[in-house]
Motif scaffolding. Structure first.
Motif, PDB file in Angstrom:
ATOM      1  N   VAL A  74       0.852  -1.177   0.000  1.00 24.10           N
ATOM      2  CA  VAL A  74       0.000   0.000   0.000  1.00 24.10           C
ATOM      3  C   VAL A  74       0.890   1.228   0.000  1.00 24.10           C
ATOM      4  O   VAL A  74       1.852   1.327   0.770  1.00 24.10           O
ATOM      5  N   ASN A  75       0.565   2.151  -0.887  1.00 22.46           N
ATOM      6  CA  ASN A  75       1.299   3.406  -1.010  1.00 22.46           C
ATOM      7  C   ASN A  75       0.464   4.530  -0.426  1.00 22.46           C
ATOM      8  O   ASN A  75      -0.699   4.695  -0.779  1.00 22.46           O
ATOM      9  N   ALA A  76       1.071   5.316   0.442  1.00 22.15           N
ATOM     10  CA  ALA A  76       0.448   6.534   0.949  1.00 22.15           C
ATOM     11  C   ALA A  76       0.709   7.623  -0.083  1.00 22.15           C
ATOM     12  O   ALA A  76       1.737   8.303  -0.050  1.00 22.15           O
ATOM     13  N   ALA A  77      -0.198   7.745  -1.027  1.00 22.24           N
ATOM     14  CA  ALA A  77      -0.005   8.597  -2.203  1.00 22.24           C
ATOM     15  C   ALA A  77      -0.595   9.996  -2.005  1.00 22.24           C
ATOM     16  O   ALA A  77      -1.408  10.223  -1.117  1.00 22.24           O
ATOM     17  N   SER A  78      -0.202  10.885  -2.890  1.00 25.63           N
ATOM     18  CA  SER A  78      -0.837  12.198  -2.962  1.00 25.63           C
ATOM     19  C   SER A  78      -2.029  12.100  -3.901  1.00 25.63           C
ATOM     20  O   SER A  78      -2.139  11.154  -4.688  1.00 25.63           O
ATOM     21  N   ARG A  79      -2.909  13.081  -3.829  1.00 25.26           N
ATOM     22  CA  ARG A  79      -4.089  13.068  -4.702  1.00 25.26           C
ATOM     23  C   ARG A  79      -3.722  13.027  -6.181  1.00 25.26           C
ATOM     24  O   ARG A  79      -4.440  12.458  -6.989  1.00 25.26           O
ATOM     25  N   ALA A  80      -2.615  13.630  -6.548  1.00 24.84           N
ATOM     26  CA  ALA A  80      -2.215  13.697  -7.958  1.00 24.84           C
ATOM     27  C   ALA A  80      -1.745  12.344  -8.495  1.00 24.84           C
ATOM     28  O   ALA A  80      -1.754  12.119  -9.705  1.00 24.84           O
ATOM     29  N   MET A  81      -1.307  11.447  -7.597  1.00 24.31           N
ATOM     30  CA  MET A  81      -0.839  10.109  -7.998  1.00 24.31           C
ATOM     31  C   MET A  81       0.383  10.179  -8.924  1.00 24.31           C
ATOM     32  O   MET A  81       0.483   9.426  -9.886  1.00 24.31           O
ATOM     33  N   HIS A 137      -2.657   2.151  -4.075  1.00 24.41           N
ATOM     34  CA  HIS A 137      -2.444   3.550  -3.693  1.00 24.41           C
ATOM     35  C   HIS A 137      -3.648   4.050  -2.899  1.00 24.41           C
ATOM     36  O   HIS A 137      -4.791   3.845  -3.319  1.00 24.41           O
ATOM     37  N   VAL A 138      -3.390   4.671  -1.760  1.00 21.68           N
ATOM     38  CA  VAL A 138      -4.443   5.311  -0.964  1.00 21.68           C
ATOM     39  C   VAL A 138      -4.038   6.763  -0.744  1.00 21.68           C
ATOM     40  O   VAL A 138      -2.862   7.081  -0.665  1.00 21.68           O
ATOM     41  N   VAL A 139      -5.036   7.624  -0.664  1.00 18.12           N
ATOM     42  CA  VAL A 139      -4.776   9.048  -0.424  1.00 18.12           C
ATOM     43  C   VAL A 139      -5.310   9.395   0.954  1.00 18.12           C
ATOM     44  O   VAL A 139      -6.530   9.443   1.165  1.00 18.12           O
ATOM     45  N   GLY A 140      -4.385   9.568   1.881  1.00 17.09           N
ATOM     46  CA  GLY A 140      -4.770   9.908   3.243  1.00 17.09           C
ATOM     47  C   GLY A 140      -5.039  11.390   3.404  1.00 17.09           C
ATOM     48  O   GLY A 140      -4.596  12.205   2.598  1.00 17.09           O
ATOM     49  N   PRO A 141      -5.775  11.743   4.453  1.00 19.51           N
ATOM     50  CA  PRO A 141      -6.038  13.155   4.728  1.00 19.51           C
ATOM     51  C   PRO A 141      -4.778  13.856   5.240  1.00 19.51           C
ATOM     52  O   PRO A 141      -3.966  13.258   5.941  1.00 19.51           O
ATOM     53  N   ASN A 142      -4.649  15.114   4.871  1.00 20.83           N
ATOM     54  CA  ASN A 142      -3.488  15.915   5.266  1.00 20.83           C
ATOM     55  C   ASN A 142      -3.884  16.795   6.453  1.00 20.83           C
ATOM     56  O   ASN A 142      -4.461  17.870   6.279  1.00 20.83           O
ATOM     57  N   TRP A 143      -3.548  16.316   7.652  1.00 21.09           N
ATOM     58  CA  TRP A 143      -3.862  17.025   8.898  1.00 21.09           C
ATOM     59  C   TRP A 143      -3.275  18.430   8.869  1.00 21.09           C
ATOM     60  O   TRP A 143      -3.926  19.398   9.272  1.00 21.09           O
ATOM     61  N   GLY A 144      -2.056  18.542   8.368  1.00 24.29           N
ATOM     62  CA  GLY A 144      -1.371  19.835   8.330  1.00 24.29           C
ATOM     63  C   GLY A 144      -2.081  20.867   7.462  1.00 24.29           C
ATOM     64  O   GLY A 144      -1.891  22.067   7.645  1.00 24.29           O
ATOM     65  N   ARG A 145      -2.918  20.401   6.541  1.00 29.18           N
ATOM     66  CA  ARG A 145      -3.686  21.311   5.681  1.00 29.18           C
ATOM     67  C   ARG A 145      -5.154  21.383   6.090  1.00 29.18           C
ATOM     68  O   ARG A 145      -6.000  21.829   5.316  1.00 29.18           O
ATOM     69  N   GLY A 146      -5.451  20.910   7.292  1.00 23.05           N
ATOM     70  CA  GLY A 146      -6.805  21.047   7.824  1.00 23.05           C
ATOM     71  C   GLY A 146      -7.750  19.907   7.524  1.00 23.05           C
ATOM     72  O   GLY A 146      -8.927  19.978   7.878  1.00 23.05           O
ATOM     73  N   GLU A 147      -7.271  18.833   6.884  1.00 23.05           N
ATOM     74  CA  GLU A 147      -8.125  17.669   6.613  1.00 23.05           C
ATOM     75  C   GLU A 147      -8.103  16.775   7.853  1.00 23.05           C
ATOM     76  O   GLU A 147      -7.187  15.987   8.029  1.00 23.05           O
ATOM     77  N   ARG A 148      -9.120  16.920   8.701  1.00 23.95           N
ATOM     78  CA  ARG A 148      -9.086  16.248   9.999  1.00 23.95           C
ATOM     79  C   ARG A 148     -10.226  15.259  10.195  1.00 23.95           C
ATOM     80  O   ARG A 148     -10.492  14.824  11.318  1.00 23.95           O
ATOM     81  N   ASP A 149     -10.890  14.877   9.128  1.00 25.17           N
ATOM     82  CA  ASP A 149     -11.990  13.925   9.204  1.00 25.17           C
ATOM     83  C   ASP A 149     -11.398  12.517   9.302  1.00 25.17           C
ATOM     84  O   ASP A 149     -10.852  11.988   8.331  1.00 25.17           O
ATOM     85  N   ARG A 150     -11.501  11.915  10.475  1.00 28.89           N
ATOM     86  CA  ARG A 150     -10.895  10.598  10.710  1.00 28.89           C
ATOM     87  C   ARG A 150     -11.458   9.526   9.784  1.00 28.89           C
ATOM     88  O   ARG A 150     -10.783   8.562   9.448  1.00 28.89           O
TER      89      ARG A 150
END
Length: 166
Positions: free
Chosen positions: A19-26, A76-89
């Protein structure tokens, strides 16, 4: 499903899928994403561009070839970016559940997971560990082994404790 924890490099795991912790752009990036793209080679990026021309949404998952990795596929999965305010668990837990769904679609029996969003995306590590362990345990799957791969000793210890508490 057996939930295991190892200390090591996710790019060196002998599993059906990593599993890759990817960015939205892939399109590759830093941390796990950069490591998987470097180790997998240009085939991984070419498949990302072909299969995901517009990237992936946060919380979603998709697969590509694994290129030169020992695995057959990269999920590939796109995790939320806490540092940018994406805090929905639920976006974080969706990464693990969706990765298992994709693994089931592929017929993967062993899957290696990084700790999603806990690095460059700054999700609090204790909660990232809890979210991973809880979601992997609770998600129905045909996967035989979900392997959490810790890059450092502190993460390994935290994951080991969370898995033991389950």
């Amino acid at each position: 499903m057996e939930l295991t924890v190892v200390l090591g490099d996710i790019t060196e795991q002998e599993v059906d899928a990593v599993v890759n912790a990817a960015s939205r752009a892939m399109r590759g990036g830093a941390g796990v994403d950069g490591a998987i793209h470097r180790a997998g080679g240009s085939e991984v990026l070419a498949d990302c561009i072909r299969r995901f021309p517009h990237g992936l949404a946060t919380g979603d998952a998709g697969w590509t070839t694994a290129g030169h990795l020992r695995a057959r596929w990269v999920i590939h999965v796109v995790g939320p970016n806490w540092g940018r305010g994406e805090r929905d668990r639920s976006l974080l837990t969706s990464c693990y559940a969706r990765a298992l769904e994709v693994a089931d679609e592929l017929g993967a029996r062993s899957v290696a997971f990084p700790l999603v969003s806990a690095g460059a995306y700054s999700w609090p590590k204790d909660d990232a560990v809890a979210a991973a362990a809880q979601t992997l345990r609770a998600t129905p799957t045909s996967v035989d082994e979900a392997r959490m791969v810790a890059f450092d000793a502190a993460t390994y210890s935290a994951l080991e404790a969370a898995v033991a508490d389950g």
